[in-house]
Design a protein around this motif. Structure first.
Motif, PDB file in Angstrom:
ATOM      1  N   SER A  30       6.198  79.800  31.940  1.00 54.86           N
ATOM      2  CA  SER A  30       6.900  79.709  30.659  1.00 54.86           C
ATOM      3  C   SER A  30       8.412  79.712  30.828  1.00 54.86           C
ATOM      4  CB  SER A  30       6.500  80.872  29.748  1.00 54.86           C
ATOM      5  OG  SER A  30       6.947  82.103  30.291  1.00 54.86           O
ATOM      6  N   ASN A  32      12.030  78.362  31.534  1.00 54.45           N
ATOM      7  CA  ASN A  32      12.814  77.130  31.511  1.00 54.45           C
ATOM      8  C   ASN A  32      14.072  77.237  32.367  1.00 54.45           C
ATOM      9  OD1 ASN A  32      11.088  75.770  29.806  1.00 54.45           O
ATOM     10  ND2 ASN A  32      12.257  76.246  27.957  1.00 54.45           N
ATOM     11  N   ASN A  98      10.035  79.203  27.363  1.00 55.47           N
ATOM     12  CA  ASN A  98       9.780  78.025  26.529  1.00 55.47           C
ATOM     13  C   ASN A  98       9.407  78.401  25.107  1.00 55.47           C
ATOM     14  OD1 ASN A  98       7.145  78.922  26.846  1.00 55.47           O
ATOM     15  ND2 ASN A  98       6.571  77.266  28.254  1.00 55.47           N
ATOM     16  N   THR A  99       9.361  79.716  24.817  1.00 55.07           N
ATOM     17  CA  THR A  99       9.159  80.182  23.445  1.00 55.07           C
ATOM     18  C   THR A  99      10.486  80.292  22.700  1.00 55.07           C
ATOM     19  OG1 THR A  99       9.313  82.464  24.237  1.00 55.07           O
ATOM     20  CG2 THR A  99       7.110  81.498  24.040  1.00 55.07           C
TER      21      THR A  99
END
Length: 114
Positions: A30, A32, A98-99
């Motif tokens: 997750s 980035n 990525n949230t």
């Protein structure tokens, strides 16, 4: 969730070097980007370096030319050269997920004597 464990802080004289490391674990897919913040006593936390999954880097003016951020899969490093007393701070590694959120490690103290 992503957890980070930092290491490499310590005490160094002016002009010296230190290398910080931070290993991420958990849901690393997750991530980035990864980076480093620092917070000096009585000052606001400052974002000083970031590196994306593609390897693009960005630095705060205060460290540009002296600090180098690098990454090896889920471990991020901060090579700090020509250290100054004003670099004294608690350094926190962080990840951009990525949230759209960021998560920080527990911090490691760097002290530069004059």
């Amino acid at each position: 969730q992503v957890q980070m464990v930092e290491s490499g802080g310590g005490f160094v004289q002016r002009g010296g070097s230190l290398r910080l490391s931070c290993a991420a674990s958990g849901n690393i897919f997750s991530i980035n980007a990864m980076g480093w913040d620092r917070q000096a006593p009585g000052k606001q936390r400052e974002l000083i370096a970031t590196i994306t999954n593609e390897g693009r880097t960005n630095y705060a003016d205060s460290v540009k030319g002296r600090f180098t951020i690098s990454r090896d899969e889920n471990t991020v490093y901060l090579q700090m050269n020509t250290l100054k007393p004003e670099d004294t701070a608690v350094y926190y590694c962080n990840v951009y997920l990525n949230t759209g959120t960021r998560t920080w490690g527990q911090g490691t103290q760097v002290t530069v004597s004059s």
